[in-house]
Enzyme design. Structure first.
Site, PDB file in Angstrom:
ATOM      1  N   ASP A  50      -6.729  -2.418  11.104  1.00  0.00           N
ATOM      2  CA  ASP A  50      -5.519  -1.609  11.259  1.00  0.00           C
ATOM      3  C   ASP A  50      -5.352  -1.270  12.735  1.00  0.00           C
ATOM      4  OD1 ASP A  50      -3.285  -0.135  10.621  1.00  0.00           O
ATOM      5  OD2 ASP A  50      -4.294   1.173   9.190  1.00  0.00           O
TER       6      ASP A  50
ATOM      7  N   CYS B 130       0.818  -1.206   0.000  1.00  0.00           N
ATOM      8  CA  CYS B 130       0.000   0.000   0.000  1.00  0.00           C
ATOM      9  C   CYS B 130       0.859   1.267   0.000  1.00  0.00           C
ATOM     10  CB  CYS B 130      -0.941  -0.008   1.200  1.00  0.00           C
ATOM     11  SG  CYS B 130      -2.378   1.064   0.981  1.00  0.00           S
TER      12      CYS B 130
END
Length: 217
Positions: free
Chosen positions: A136, A11
């Protein structure tokens, strides 16, 4: 029991070269960050060059924060993205199809996991279950890419009812341990494979992919 191969997303990719290298290393997806406050932010024009650099079976995924879903899907359509990752407290009011929708959650305790379960169930009741959920770490005021680890022990055995993608503080050095403990469907890394924010370190990208694959195998 043998674990199915873990999917890997690199990412916060900001250049065509980094995107192409991640794909050549075996990444399943690359993440393009459209959050203006991120050091990995891309405008759509720059993002188009990154998407063009990808081989056909590596999926580009957009990361969006605070943008209405219709606008998110418009950007995704413009760029030919495969999936969209959003930070939402409520299930989408609109249908994100044909884009794979991956809502992201910053989790710090059991109440956070319960919120994920409720979100998935509510979305399913609307006929719009997410393609996966991303878990996350919770860092106040920051939306991903912090380098802080998610609560692995808390996530052990957690089943949200859809595929789980683990993010938060993953590195080439610890991803094998995280995969063995949490057994996620996928892993997502940004800062853990960088030489500086938004610039990927080729050695760390290659080692991350190898370590994640070996742990799942």
């Amino acid at each position: 029991m043998r674990m199915a191969s873990v999917r890997i997303k690199i990412c916060g990719v900001t250049t065509p070269e980094d995107a192409r290298f991640a794909a050549e290393c075996g990444a399943d997806a690359v993440g393009l960050n459209f959050y203006p406050h991120s050091p990995r932010f891309l405008d759509p024009h720059t993002a188009a060059a990154v998407v063009r650099a990808l081989p056909p079976f590596t999926a580009p995924v957009g990361v969006f924060v605070g943008m209405p879903l219709r606008q998110v899907c418009a950007v995704a359509f413009q760029l030919g993205l495969r999936g969209v990752q959003t930070y939402d407290d409520r299930p989408p009011a609109d249908d994100p199809f044909p884009f794979a929708h991956v809502p992201a959650f910053r989790v710090k305790d059991a109440a956070g996991l319960e919120h994920v379960r409720r979100y998935v169930e509510a979305a399913r009741q609307l006929g719009r279950p997410p393609a996966a959920v991303l878990i996350d770490s919770h860092v106040e005021g920051q939306m991903g890419g912090t380098g802080h680890a998610a609560p692995w022990e808390l996530l052990r055995g957690f089943d949200p009812g859809v595929p789980l993608v683990l993010a938060g503080g993953l590195t080439p050095e610890n991803v094998a341990e995280a995969v063995a403990l949490v057994r996620p469907w996928g892993v997502d890394v940004a800062s853990g494979v960088e030489s500086s924010p938004g610039r990927k370190d080729p050695d760390r990208v290659a080692r991350f992919v190898r370590s994640a694959r070996a742990a799942a195998g």
